[in-house]
Design a protein around this motif. Sequence first.
Motif, short mmCIF file in Angstrom:
data_model
loop_
_atom_site.label_atom_id
_atom_site.label_comp_id
_atom_site.label_asym_id
_atom_site.label_seq_id
_atom_site.Cartn_x
_atom_site.Cartn_y
_atom_site.Cartn_z
N UNK A 3 0.81 -1.20 0.03
CA UNK A 3 -0.11 0.06 0.02
C UNK A 3 0.60 1.31 0.10
N UNK A 4 1.85 1.18 0.48
CA UNK A 4 2.95 2.51 0.72
C UNK A 4 3.33 2.67 -0.68
N UNK A 5 3.82 1.79 -1.45
CA UNK A 5 4.17 1.89 -3.00
C UNK A 5 3.24 2.44 -3.82
N UNK A 6 1.90 1.98 -3.66
CA UNK A 6 0.66 2.64 -4.47
C UNK A 6 0.56 3.99 -3.99
N UNK A 7 0.78 4.39 -2.84
CA UNK A 7 0.53 5.75 -2.16
C UNK A 7 1.47 6.78 -2.79
N UNK A 8 2.96 6.39 -2.73
CA UNK A 8 3.97 7.03 -3.23
C UNK A 8 3.99 7.19 -4.66
N UNK A 13 2.50 10.94 -9.15
CA UNK A 13 1.86 11.14 -10.40
C UNK A 13 0.97 12.64 -10.38
N UNK A 14 0.40 12.66 -8.95
CA UNK A 14 -0.58 13.71 -9.07
C UNK A 14 0.71 15.12 -8.89
N UNK A 15 1.80 14.84 -8.50
CA UNK A 15 2.78 16.04 -8.29
C UNK A 15 3.33 16.50 -9.64
N UNK A 16 3.53 15.62 -10.52
CA UNK A 16 3.98 15.74 -11.68
C UNK A 16 3.02 16.18 -12.39
#
Length: 43
Positions: A3-8, A13-16
């Motif tokens: 779950x942490x990998x999906x969150x990161x 992606x949102x920041x980019x």
Amino acid sequence: MQPATVLIISVGAILIGITGFAIYTSFGPPAKQLSDPFEDHED
């Protein structure tokens, strides 16, 4: 996946996406509609 990998990956992606949209708005075709407040209020 963890779950942490999906969150990161999601946050990255949102920041980019936000950064790309900001650059497009600043330098792309929509930039012609922007006004300079310093030029609008010259003394």
